[in-house]
Scaffold this motif. Structure first.
Motif, PDB file in Angstrom:
ATOM      1  N   GLU A 255       0.813  -1.213   0.000  1.00  0.00           N
ATOM      2  CA  GLU A 255       0.000   0.000   0.000  1.00  0.00           C
ATOM      3  C   GLU A 255       0.848   1.266   0.000  1.00  0.00           C
ATOM      4  OE1 GLU A 255      -2.788  -0.063   3.178  1.00  0.00           O
ATOM      5  OE2 GLU A 255      -3.845  -1.858   2.471  1.00  0.00           O
ATOM      6  N   LEU A 256       2.123   1.160   0.393  1.00  0.00           N
ATOM      7  CA  LEU A 256       2.994   2.331   0.425  1.00  0.00           C
ATOM      8  C   LEU A 256       3.591   2.650  -0.945  1.00  0.00           C
ATOM      9  CD1 LEU A 256       5.015   1.784   3.740  1.00  0.00           C
ATOM     10  CD2 LEU A 256       3.061   3.292   3.377  1.00  0.00           C
ATOM     11  N   VAL A 257       3.561   1.699  -1.863  1.00  0.00           N
ATOM     12  CA  VAL A 257       4.228   1.852  -3.157  1.00  0.00           C
ATOM     13  C   VAL A 257       3.762   3.094  -3.923  1.00  0.00           C
ATOM     14  CG1 VAL A 257       4.607   0.800  -5.420  1.00  0.00           C
ATOM     15  CG2 VAL A 257       4.732  -0.609  -3.350  1.00  0.00           C
ATOM     16  N   ARG A 324       4.777   3.977   9.465  1.00  0.00           N
ATOM     17  CA  ARG A 324       4.373   2.651   9.005  1.00  0.00           C
ATOM     18  C   ARG A 324       5.600   1.750   8.777  1.00  0.00           C
ATOM     19  NH1 ARG A 324       0.698  -1.055   9.583  1.00  0.00           N
ATOM     20  NH2 ARG A 324       0.135  -2.198   7.683  1.00  0.00           N
ATOM     21  N   VAL A 325       6.651   2.313   8.198  1.00  0.00           N
ATOM     22  CA  VAL A 325       7.877   1.549   7.976  1.00  0.00           C
ATOM     23  C   VAL A 325       8.459   1.074   9.305  1.00  0.00           C
ATOM     24  CG1 VAL A 325      10.296   1.753   7.240  1.00  0.00           C
ATOM     25  CG2 VAL A 325       8.462   2.582   5.757  1.00  0.00           C
ATOM     26  N   LEU A 326       8.483   1.954  10.300  1.00  0.00           N
ATOM     27  CA  LEU A 326       9.019   1.591  11.609  1.00  0.00           C
ATOM     28  C   LEU A 326       8.178   0.514  12.282  1.00  0.00           C
ATOM     29  CD1 LEU A 326      10.002   5.143  12.911  1.00  0.00           C
ATOM     30  CD2 LEU A 326      11.571   3.259  12.476  1.00  0.00           C
ATOM     31  N   GLU A 327       6.890   0.502  11.989  1.00  0.00           N
ATOM     32  CA  GLU A 327       6.016  -0.528  12.563  1.00  0.00           C
ATOM     33  C   GLU A 327       6.263  -1.899  11.925  1.00  0.00           C
ATOM     34  OE1 GLU A 327       2.119   0.941  11.861  1.00  0.00           O
ATOM     35  OE2 GLU A 327       2.121   2.317  13.574  1.00  0.00           O
ATOM     36  N   LEU A 328       6.606  -1.897  10.622  1.00  0.00           N
ATOM     37  CA  LEU A 328       6.619  -3.170   9.874  1.00  0.00           C
ATOM     38  C   LEU A 328       8.006  -3.805   9.748  1.00  0.00           C
ATOM     39  CD1 LEU A 328       4.117  -2.246   7.021  1.00  0.00           C
ATOM     40  CD2 LEU A 328       3.697  -3.671   9.033  1.00  0.00           C
ATOM     41  N   VAL A 329       9.071  -3.012   9.790  1.00  0.00           N
ATOM     42  CA  VAL A 329      10.402  -3.596   9.671  1.00  0.00           C
ATOM     43  C   VAL A 329      10.728  -4.318  10.990  1.00  0.00           C
ATOM     44  CG1 VAL A 329      12.871  -3.100   9.450  1.00  0.00           C
ATOM     45  CG2 VAL A 329      11.216  -1.888   8.013  1.00  0.00           C
ATOM     46  N   PRO A 330      11.091  -5.591  10.916  1.00  0.00           N
ATOM     47  CA  PRO A 330      11.366  -6.369  12.147  1.00  0.00           C
ATOM     48  C   PRO A 330      12.505  -5.758  12.960  1.00  0.00           C
ATOM     49  CG  PRO A 330      11.171  -7.817  10.246  1.00  0.00           C
ATOM     50  CD  PRO A 330      11.203  -6.427   9.701  1.00  0.00           C
TER      51      PRO A 330
END
Length: 332
Positions: A255-257, A324-330
């Motif tokens: 969805e970020l693309v 969102r990136v900080l939430e999803l990157v392990p």
């Protein structure tokens, strides 16, 4: 105890010995600055990591006052440059002046020849003047005529800018923005803080002396220690993964693309590591944790990604994307 643990213990002792000046510095800054702990923390990160800082916020939020107070607390050469539409590049870096009597040119150095440079309202000057800072910020040198002059160390540009939708502002070029290690958004103070501001500053001529507690030599010594702070391989990979997720958002969320035109540059990877090290230094640690990285990621990368028209139409901000990136990157 392993060799790595020995190293971390040694560096932690150096850090804790070197950052004993922190309470005295905070005490001096608190004489003039109420609240704004986040802003002060980011300025210190820039100072320790040898990185330039851009502050964005509405007029009257103590951006300039905070930088002035920091400059007084650091006993160093300080220059304040007020950016205006009629400013010329020579007004920053200096120029050659012809002496008709002796038939020679002499060099007149500009206000950039200092340790701490306050570039006030940097986006009120056109791009030609803004770009005059590029060589100074990246190479710590300026060219006047045919001669290259090194700038004094440490050299730090602390710039303020008004929101770009304000009248009479010019957006900074992407190349200029990328030279700033951090872009910090300054918010309004809390209600109780505003009352304290009223008590301190509601005078016709407020006299609040600030005593210097640091010298340029102290700063350079602390920067050397920051360089030694340990960053584990897993934390390094985490930093790279965060930056790569802004370039290839499909890695974390399809969805970020449509919202990212281009992602953060390799300079973001370098600066995020340095900022995380400086954050660890302020916390009295000789090693970087993933929390240090997460804490600095927004300020390091918010000005290094470019969003699309679709993001504007859907009211998706750079901060939304990075959150969102900080939430999803392990996290390691």
């Amino acid at each position: 105890m392993t060799e790595t643990e020995d190293y971390i213990t040694q560096i932690t002792e150096e850090v804790q010995s070197a950052n004993q000046w922190l309470p005295a510095l905070y005490e001096q800054l608190a004489k003039r600055i109420v609240g704004q702990h986040y802003l002060i923390d980011r300025l210190l990160v820039g100072l320790l990591a040898n990185g330039h800082v851009l502050l964005e916020g509405l007029p009257g939020l103590a951006k300039t006052s905070t930088i002035n107070a920091l400059a007084l607390a650091v006993n160093s050469d300080f220059s304040r440059i007020q950016f205006t539409p009629d400013l010329l590049p020579a007004d920053l870096i200096g120029t050659l002046i012809y002496n008709a009597k002796d038939n020679v040119y002499t060099t007149h150095k500009g206000p950039l020849f200092g340790n701490l440079i306050l570039a006030d309202e940097i986006n009120r000057a056109p791009a030609k003047v803004q770009s005059a800072l590029l060589e100074a910020m990246q190479e710590h040198q300026v060219t006047i005529g045919d001669t290259i002059y090194p700038l004094p160390e440490p050299f730090l540009v602390l710039a303020t800018q008004n929101p770009v939708d304000q009248e009479g502002t010019y957006p900074l070029p992407e190349a200029q923005m990328d030279r700033f290690m951090l872009k910090v958004v300054v918010e309004y103070p809390e209600e109780h803080e505003e009352l304290q501001i009223l008590d301190i500053m509601a005078q016709t001529r407020p006299k609040i002396p600030i005593e210097p507690v640091l010298s340029p030599e102290h700063i350079l010594a602390m920067q050397d220690i920051v360089d030694k702070i340990y960053v584990d391989t897993s934390v390094r990979q985490y930093i790279v993964s965060l930056v790569m997720a802004t370039r290839e958002p499909a890695r974390v969320d399809e969805e970020l693309v449509p919202y990212i035109k281009y992602g953060a540059s390799p300079r973001a990877t370098i600066n995020l590591t340095l900022a995380a090290r400086a954050k660890a230094f302020l916390s009295g640690r000789g090693y970087v944790t993933p929390d240090d990285v997460k804490d600095m990621a927004l300020d390091v990368m918010r000005h290094r990604i470019n969003t699309t028209y679709e993001a504007a139409a859907d009211e998706v901000t750079r901060e939304d994307i990075l959150t969102r990136v900080l939430e999803l990157v392990p996290v390691p």
